[in-house]
Scaffold this motif. Structure first.
Motif, short mmCIF file in Angstrom:
data_model
loop_
_atom_site.label_atom_id
_atom_site.label_comp_id
_atom_site.label_asym_id
_atom_site.label_seq_id
_atom_site.Cartn_x
_atom_site.Cartn_y
_atom_site.Cartn_z
N PRO A 1 -32.37 -25.60 -43.36
CA PRO A 1 -31.52 -25.89 -42.20
C PRO A 1 -32.28 -26.71 -41.15
O PRO A 1 -33.49 -26.54 -40.97
N SER A 2 -31.54 -27.57 -40.49
CA SER A 2 -32.13 -28.34 -39.40
C SER A 2 -31.98 -27.55 -38.10
O SER A 2 -31.15 -26.62 -38.00
N VAL A 3 -32.74 -27.92 -37.10
CA VAL A 3 -32.65 -27.30 -35.77
C VAL A 3 -31.21 -27.43 -35.26
O VAL A 3 -30.61 -26.45 -34.80
N THR A 4 -30.65 -28.63 -35.37
CA THR A 4 -29.29 -28.87 -34.88
C THR A 4 -28.28 -27.99 -35.64
O THR A 4 -27.36 -27.43 -35.03
N GLN A 5 -28.44 -27.86 -36.95
CA GLN A 5 -27.52 -27.04 -37.74
C GLN A 5 -27.58 -25.58 -37.30
O GLN A 5 -26.54 -24.92 -37.17
N ILE A 6 -28.78 -25.07 -37.06
CA ILE A 6 -28.92 -23.67 -36.63
C ILE A 6 -28.24 -23.47 -35.28
O ILE A 6 -27.51 -22.50 -35.08
#
Length: 192
Positions: A23-28
């Protein structure tokens, strides 16, 4: 501490570790409900990407003599003005960061030093739109992935098309609290 342990797919804008999607930071942040589902506008996202690329190239002094598209000049002028006013000296621009525990990855905008701030390095998020409340967590996530244990000053610089800027600053004293919040979000995301 920085290394690129994860693979990155430009086509998918996705990170992988041993073939597993990371997961990316933005996705989280989005999955936690901290980013508006209405935030995505393709035109604004494309403009933001182009501005980020120009700022990173400018940080590395690779824009000399290059023609800047007229609609983007004001944003670049705003970045240059902020760097001058803040005395910001970038060490990294548009750098990938990966974290194994908890598992996540992302791309920070800039890290460096600035005048008047000798106790901490500064991590910067460049925005061409609104600076949301989740930006502080985004920056702490990148800082943690870059250098576990290092407290950084966090600044969001909102670049405007007229060559001006606005900033939002998070105090280093709040870094540990925000890091705790981020780690809890990222670990919870990993359990889902």
């Amino acid at each position: 501490m920085m290394g690129h342990f994860f693979e990155y797919s430009d086509a998918e804008h996705a990170y992988y570790k041993d073939g597993i999607l990371v997961p990316s930071v933005t996705q989280i942040l989005a999955d936690a409900g901290l980013l508006s589902p209405f935030r995505f506008n393709k035109e604004a996202a494309d403009r933001g990407t182009r501005v980020h690329e120009l700022c990173a190239q400018d940080d590395a002094a690779r824009l000399r003599g290059r023609q800047i598209p007229k609609p983007l000049r004001g944003y670049l002028d705003a970045w240059r003005l902020w760097r001058m006013v803040a005395g910001f000296q970038p060490e990294l621009s548009e750098a990938r960061v990966d974290c194994d525990d908890p598992l996540y990855a992302g791309r920070l905008d800039a890290v460096g030093t600035r005048n008047g701030q000798t106790a901490y390095r500064t991590i910067v998020d460049i925005k061409t739109g609104v600076v949301g409340e989740a930006t502080g967590l985004q920056l702490v996530a990148y800082a943690h992935a870059l250098e576990h244990g290092e407290v950084m000053e966090r600044i969001a610089v909102q670049l405007k098309p007229n060559g001006t800027f606005a900033i939002k600053l998070w105090k280093p004293a709040d870094f540990s609290i925000d890091l705790y919040r981020w780690l809890a979000l990222a670990r919870e995301h990993g359990q889902n």
